[in-house]
Design an enzyme around this catalytic site. Structure first.
Site, PDB file in Angstrom:
ATOM      1  N   SER A  62       0.803  -1.224   0.000  1.00 55.91           N
ATOM      2  CA  SER A  62       0.000   0.000   0.000  1.00 55.91           C
ATOM      3  C   SER A  62       0.838   1.277   0.000  1.00 55.91           C
ATOM      4  O   SER A  62       0.318   2.345  -0.274  1.00 55.91           O
ATOM      5  CB  SER A  62      -0.957   0.017   1.187  1.00 55.91           C
ATOM      6  OG  SER A  62      -0.251   0.214   2.395  1.00 55.91           O
ATOM      7  N   LYS A  98       0.837   4.679   6.625  1.00 56.61           N
ATOM      8  CA  LYS A  98       0.216   5.526   5.590  1.00 56.61           C
ATOM      9  C   LYS A  98       0.828   6.926   5.655  1.00 56.61           C
ATOM     10  O   LYS A  98       1.536   7.276   6.589  1.00 56.61           O
ATOM     11  CB  LYS A  98      -1.303   5.650   5.802  1.00 56.61           C
ATOM     12  CG  LYS A  98      -2.054   4.327   5.904  1.00 56.61           C
ATOM     13  CD  LYS A  98      -2.101   3.558   4.616  1.00 56.61           C
ATOM     14  CE  LYS A  98      -2.833   2.233   4.809  1.00 56.61           C
ATOM     15  NZ  LYS A  98      -2.642   1.349   3.703  1.00 56.61           N
TER      16      LYS A  98
END
Length: 193
Positions: A62, A98
């Site tokens: 990700s 993230k």
């Protein structure tokens, strides 16, 4: 009755035995102090790694191309985060990594091509190789709630992040820390941006 005669060892032999005994005592003392120092250093390293600089391994894609699967990174525990910082946070007994996109009170909008707008200003994202709307089930434009931050992965088409109601915005108590340095692999080691 015969008298038993005890032989007295020569001085040279006595001195040699005395040296060996002194060496044994010094060796034991040095060995004990070395082991003690190593145990203390290991304990301090574990304490530092746990409390101030957790070491994490990246699983998944990700955050590609910035962070790759299998890389090992240092984080720094802090409560100060800015847009663009890469953070680690707890989510459902996992640690996710993230990028901070915007903070509490900011309005975020994402168009169909994947361009991100913060408070109606297009976000410059040089760290991306592709843009995508990705998995987004929030109503856009979206205002970030108080005390939370909006995060997104760098691989937008596969990342599940604040665009999804399942993850949502990240609260301060979920934070592990800010990603600062890549340790492994050595060819890619260095500061993470």
């Amino acid at each position: 009755m015969k008298k038993k005669i005890t032989e007295v060892p020569p001085i040279v032999q006595l001195e040699g035995e005395l040296k060996r005994e002194r060496y044994k005592r010094r060796y034991r003392s040095v060995f004990r102090s070395t082991v003690s120092v190593l145990i203390i250093v290991a304990a301090i390293a574990i304490l530092v790694a746990t409390l101030w600089m957790p070491v994490l391994q990246i699983y998944g894609n990700s955050m590609t191309p910035t962070l790759q699967d299998g890389e090992i990174i240092f984080t720094v525990k802090t409560s100060e985060f800015e847009p663009g910082d890469i953070i680690a946070f707890y989510y459902n007994n996992k640690i996710l990594v993230k990028r901070v996109i915007c903070e509490a009170g900011d309005w975020i909008d994402i168009d169909k091509k994947g361009n991100v707008y913060i408070n109606d200003v297009r976000l410059d994202e040089p760290y991306l190789t592709e843009k995508a709307l990705g998995e987004c089930d929030i109503k856009l434009p979206y205002q970030v709630p108080d005390g939370k931050i909006f995060v997104m992965g760098d691989h937008r088409s596969t990342s599940v992040d604040s665009r999804s109601k399942t993850v949502g915005c990240v609260a301060q108590e979920q934070m592990v820390g800010k990603i600062v340095f890549r340790i492994w692999p050595l060819r890619r080691s260095g500061v993470v941006k």
